[in-house]
Every structure is written in structure tokens, then in C-alpha cells.
Design a protein around this motif. Structure first.
Motif, short mmCIF file in Angstrom:
data_model
loop_
_atom_site.label_atom_id
_atom_site.label_comp_id
_atom_site.label_asym_id
_atom_site.label_seq_id
_atom_site.Cartn_x
_atom_site.Cartn_y
_atom_site.Cartn_z
N VAL A 245 -2.75 -4.42 -0.67
CA VAL A 245 -2.01 -3.59 0.28
C VAL A 245 -2.72 -2.25 0.40
CG1 VAL A 245 0.20 -2.53 0.85
CG2 VAL A 245 0.16 -4.69 -0.42
N PHE A 246 -3.15 -1.91 1.61
CA PHE A 246 -3.85 -0.65 1.84
C PHE A 246 -2.86 0.51 1.91
CE2 PHE A 246 -6.88 -3.77 3.39
CZ PHE A 246 -8.08 -3.29 2.88
N SER A 247 -3.11 1.54 1.13
CA SER A 247 -2.23 2.71 1.09
C SER A 247 -2.73 3.79 2.04
CB SER A 247 -2.18 3.27 -0.33
OG SER A 247 -1.49 4.50 -0.36
N GLY A 248 -1.79 4.60 2.52
CA GLY A 248 -2.13 5.75 3.33
C GLY A 248 -2.45 6.97 2.49
N VAL A 271 -0.75 -8.34 -7.26
CA VAL A 271 -0.74 -7.41 -6.14
C VAL A 271 -1.56 -6.19 -6.51
CG1 VAL A 271 0.66 -6.05 -4.54
CG2 VAL A 271 1.58 -8.17 -5.50
N THR A 272 -2.41 -5.77 -5.61
CA THR A 272 -3.20 -4.56 -5.82
C THR A 272 -2.97 -3.59 -4.66
OG1 THR A 272 -4.94 -5.79 -6.98
CG2 THR A 272 -5.51 -3.60 -6.15
N VAL A 273 -2.62 -2.35 -4.98
CA VAL A 273 -2.56 -1.30 -3.98
C VAL A 273 -3.95 -0.69 -3.86
CG1 VAL A 273 -1.64 0.98 -3.42
CG2 VAL A 273 -0.11 -0.80 -4.26
N LEU A 274 -4.47 -0.66 -2.65
CA LEU A 274 -5.82 -0.16 -2.38
C LEU A 274 -5.67 1.27 -1.89
CD1 LEU A 274 -6.99 -3.40 -0.56
CD2 LEU A 274 -7.20 -2.82 -2.99
N SER A 275 -6.00 2.21 -2.75
CA SER A 275 -5.61 3.60 -2.55
C SER A 275 -6.81 4.52 -2.36
CB SER A 275 -4.83 4.08 -3.78
OG SER A 275 -4.53 5.44 -3.71
N PRO A 276 -6.73 5.44 -1.38
CA PRO A 276 -7.75 6.49 -1.33
C PRO A 276 -7.73 7.31 -2.62
CG PRO A 276 -6.36 6.51 0.64
CD PRO A 276 -5.71 5.60 -0.34
N GLY A 318 2.25 3.14 6.66
CA GLY A 318 1.91 4.47 6.17
C GLY A 318 0.43 4.81 6.17
N PHE A 319 -0.41 3.97 6.78
CA PHE A 319 -1.85 4.17 6.66
C PHE A 319 -2.34 5.32 7.52
CE2 PHE A 319 -6.34 3.37 7.36
CZ PHE A 319 -6.78 2.95 6.10
N GLY A 320 -1.73 5.51 8.67
CA GLY A 320 -2.22 6.50 9.64
C GLY A 320 -2.88 5.82 10.81
#
Length: 499
Positions: A245-248, A271-276, A318-320
Motif C-alpha cells: 500500500v503506497f502511503s502519502g 502487508v507492507t506500507v510503502l512510505s516516503p 492519501g497519496f496526493g
């Protein structure tokens, strides 16, 4: 399966095939239909002072004449009000001739308190606005506040679209339809006009329905439970799939976490959150069983897909909005491989507002990752503006056209959510609830869809299952629901699905 939905045209074809195959003739099917309606009137309103039966000139009116005859046979005071006469030699004309009650012009219809009205003016095939006399009858019923039983569909509602054909339509306490539901029974506002819906068996069997070949269904477990992922005794977490899941950015990380929590609760193994990098600390503070990986750019996203081989990815919550999201979505579609699915939601849909063709071309390329789109009405209009503007199309047909154009499964959200596949299959969801009209509930739905895709469920079935589970969890939780409640509220629904 009994959850098929027939369009008015398909229902007419089913009638034709059934009459040709026997054993029932057209008038016998009409008598069966009228008997089903009369039985419900007697069962539910045995104390009604008078039954007013409003009959149109077609087969719906023919059903009404049968209802009037059967009610009169058991002693009910019945008045028949007709708009036009049936065509000579038709089944409806025979039904009218066999009815012992002389029909009066509908212009004289005047119901009173304690009466009941049977609306047999026009059925699901209505294509033009009601006459002034029919509209006046609707107004009189409304003022008298008496129950209306609709035969097939409340007159004034299109069986194709669920929308009023003109300015007025009956609102029924009960609608008795035959063989299968029609789109207008489930699409709003038709669904609200129908009241309780009863599907009566009039002798047209499943083999006739199969010959018609409907491709629309009422959404529910019977449609997809045979494809629902059941954990095997020897399974481990990666056999249960992996969702990314790509995070914003710093101010909008919650949406991705909602999707991630929902995916985990819906049964996916990892599940992996892919975070900046600038949101790693924020995400880490809220995650325990869900993994976290730094992804700042396209190369890092490619590396994650290559290293960890996720089965499904969620992009948008929430990614933008903007070019970075568009570039990321296209890279996933073009390079992740056909065994991977991309759920594109929220900002992911809006980002392609000015360049939808690039998304559709990428999704339609050979070997592309699978695509599931989850637009609400506003997002649908941004991505498919011409389809959205076409007032002649029902929500069902809009979703189908969007799925064909986008080469993906489309979940056209709303209180009457429609799920459509590029191959023409579609489902209308009927267990929706206004409790889901809360911020973040769509993010949860995206996570559930991704979890089912990651566990190997085909895209159309996964989308249908996720929509139903999402709504069912909300309905069972009840008032006070917020999006954070939904993942845990899935548990009783999952227990039943898994037996």
C-alpha cells in the motif's frame, strides 16, 4: 443461480422462450402472475375495505385483471380502473374478458382510507412518461396514504435504469415481480420506490433463464463464494499473498494505513506500507504487524516489486494528486506483470483526469498488471466524463462501458454500487448502508479488494466480494461507525464466510 438480474428485454425473451417450450401458454403464465399478487394482497391486507386494481392496456394490465378476478372470487370488494383497453386477441384481452368486474375509466379513481391499491398500469418495460390520468392516480394514492402493491415494478419507474421516466411514479409498500429482479428494482431511486420486493415463481425455469444468458447479477455470496479463498492446512503467510500500500506525505498517511489494516484483516498473509522517507516515523508509530518499507521514487517501487513480489498494490488513498502518482501507476501496470493487480482509488483516479487514455492504454497492453478502479460518482465523472454525462444510460450501463474502456474492473460506488468487468459481467449491490458515508470507508474497501486479489480471487469476484463484505460489516456494526471500526467489524462476516 437465482441471483440473475434480467433486463426488460431479457425478461420478454424469457417469456417468449417459456411459451414456446411449454407447458404454460401466455395466458397461463399471466394467471400464475396474477395469482401470486392476489395471494400476497390477501395474506398481508386481509382487512382492507376495498381493493382498487389499476389496469393498463398491456400485459401488466392483464396481470391486474387476473388479480381483480381472484380477489373478487373470495369476497373482496374490488373496483377495476382501466387506462385504455387491451389489444384484441392478446393475452391481456382474454384476462380482461374473464374478469367479472366491469372496468371504469381511471379518471374516476378515488381511493379512501382503509383501501388498498394494486398498481398494474405499466411494468418494467415502460419507456415514456405516464399520462395525466395515471399521474393523478399517483397523487390521489399519496394523499390518501394507502398502501400500494406494484405488479412487476411501480408504474413510472424504468425497469432498465431505476429512474422515473417522467415526473411522477408510484411508491409501493410491496412490489411483486416475476422470475427474476430487474435492474430498476436495485438501482436508485427505483429501489426506494419498490418497498419490499418479492420475486414470484410463475413457472419459468432456470433452463429458460440460462438460454437467455443474463450477465448481470445481484451481488451476494452465491455469486462469488465458490471462488472465495479458503486457507489450506499447510498454508503460510506468503501463500496467502502480499499486499503493498503506497502511503502519502506527512499530512495524509492515515488513508494508506486504513487500507493496509483492512487488507490484513481480510486475510492476506503480509502487508507492507510503502512510505516516503519523510513519513516513515509517523507510519512506524502506528504499525505493528504491518511491515514498512521506504519508497521515495520509481526506482524504489520497482525494487520492492522485484524483491518482495507483491500480489496486489493499492495506490491513491492519501497519496496526493499529480504526475508522480500517474508515473507510478503506469510503471506498475507496464512492468509488474500480469500476476500482479493494481487497485487504483481516490487520488489515483483523480490524477488521470487530464490523461485517462494513458491509463487505459497501459491497462489494455498484453501482459499488463490487472486493474481495479474504485470511483465514487465525482471521480467517475472525472475519469469517464462522456459516459457520466449520458443521461440515457443507467448506472449499470455506465459502469459496463467504463470497464470496457479502461480494461479493468470498475467498482462504481454509491448506495447502489455497481461492479462491472470488461467482459460484460456486472453486479448490483443491494446491502449498502448510509453508515458507509464516512471519511476513510473507501480506503478500507480498497484494502479488502487488494487482499482478496492477493489471495488469488479473480478480479470481478474479488471486487464483488469486497463490496458486499464492506457493506455487511458496516450494517452489523451499526450507528456510530467510523472507518477505523471497519477492519475489525469484518471479523463476524469472515467467520460466516469461512464456515
Amino acid at each position: 443461480m437465482s441471483n440473475e438480474i434480467l433486463t426488460p428485454h431479457e425478461m420478454a425473451e424469457a417469456d417468449r422462450l417459456a411459451i414456446a417450450a411449454g407447458p404454460f401458454s401466455g395466458i397461463q403464465l399471466m394467471c400464475n402472475a396474477g395469482a401470486a399478487v392476489a395471494a400476497e394482497v390477501l395474506r398481508r391486507w386481509p382487512a382492507a375495505i376495498r381493493a382498487h386494481v389499476l389496469c393498463g392496456p398491456g400485459n401488466n394490465g392483464g396481470d391486474g385483471y387476473v388479480v381483480a378476478r381472484l380477489l373478487a372470487d373470495v369476497g373482496v370488494r374490488v373496483t377495476v380502473w382501466a387506462e385504455g383497453r387491451p389489444k384484441a386477441g392478446s393475452d391481456a384481452a382474454q384476462a380482461a374478458a374473464e374478469c367479472p368486474i366491469e372496468a371504469q375509466p381511471i379518471s374516476g379513481f378515488h381511493p379512501e382510507g382503509g383501501d388498498i391499491v394494486v398498481d398494474a398500469l405499466y411494468g418494467a418495460g415502460l419507456s415514456k412518461p405516464l399520462s395525466p390520468s395515471a399521474v393523478a392516480a399517483i397523487v390521489k394514492c399519496r394523499k390518501a396514504k394507502i398502501p400500494v402493491v406494484a405488479v412487476d415494478l411501480p408504474s413510472g419507474i424504468s425497469g432498465e435504469t431505476g429512474h422515473p421516466v417522467g415526473d411522477e411514479a408510484f411508491r409501493a409498500a410491496l412490489t411483486v415481480t416475476f422470475v427474476r429482479k430487474k435492474p430498476g428494482h436495485l438501482l436508485l431511486p427505483g429501489r426506494e420506490a419498490c418497498g419490499e420486493i418479492l420475486v414470484a415463481d410463475i413457472g419459468i425455469g432456470a433452463e429458460i433463464i440460462a438460454a437467455v444468458g443474463p450477465k448481470c447479477f445481484e451481488n451476494g455470496p452465491v455469486l462469488w463464494q465458490s471462488r472465495y479463498p479458503m486457507p489450506a492446512a499447510d498454508t503460510h503467510k506468503y501463500r496467502r499473498g502480499h499486499v503493498g500500500v503506497f502511503s502519502g506525505g506527512p499530512s495524509s498517511t492515515g488513508a494508506a494505513r486504513l487500507a493496509a489494516f483492512a487488507a490484513a484483516r481480510a486475510g492476506v498473509g503480509a502487508v507492507t506500507v510503502l512510505s516516503p522517507g519523510n513519513t516513515l516515523a509517523t507510519n512506524a508509530a502506528h504499525l505493528t504487524s504491518i511491515m514498512l518499507r521506504r519508497v521515495d521514487d520509481i526506482d524504489a517501487a520497482r525494487a520492492f516489486i522485484s524483491d518482495r513480489k507483491p500480489s496486489a498494490l493499492v495506490l491513491g488513498p492519501g497519496f496526493g494528486v499529480g504526475e508522480p502518482l500517474r508515473e507510478l501507476a503506469l510503471v506498475v501496470l507496464e512492468t509488474a506483470g500480469a500476476e500482479v493487480s493494481l487497485v487504483l482509488d481516490a487520488d489515483g483516479i483523480t490524477s488521470f483526469h487530464d490523461a485517462p487514455a494513458s491509463l487505459f492504454i497501459a491497462a489494455g497492453a498484453k501482459g499488463a498488471a490487472g486493474l481495479v478502479l474504485t470511483p465514487h460518482e465525482g471521480e467517475f465523472g472525472r475519469l469517464f466524463p462522456d459516459i457520466a454525462r449520458d443521461a440515457a444510460l443507467s448506472k449499470l450501463e455506465k459502469a459496463r462501458k467504463a470497464a470496457a474502456r479502461s480494461h479493468g474492473v470498475v467498482i462504481y460506488k454509491g448506495p447502489d454500487t455497481v461492479i462491472a468487468s470488461p467482459d460484460g459481467r456486472a453486479a448490483i449491490n443491494a446491502n449498502g448502508t448510509p453508515l458507509l458515508a464516512t471519511a476513510g470507508s473507501g480506503d478500507v474497501l480498497s484494502g479488502i479488494v487488494a487482499a482478496l486479489l492477493a489471495q488469488g480471487m479473480p478480479a470481478f469476484e474479488a471486487a464483488c466480494a469486497a463490496v458486499w463484505m464492506h457493506a455487511e460489516a458496516a450494517r452489523r456494526f451499526g450507528p456510530g461507525l467510523i472507518a477505523e471500526d471497519l477492519p475489525l467489524a469484518l471479523c463476524p462476516v469472515l467467520r460466516e464466510l469461512l464456515g
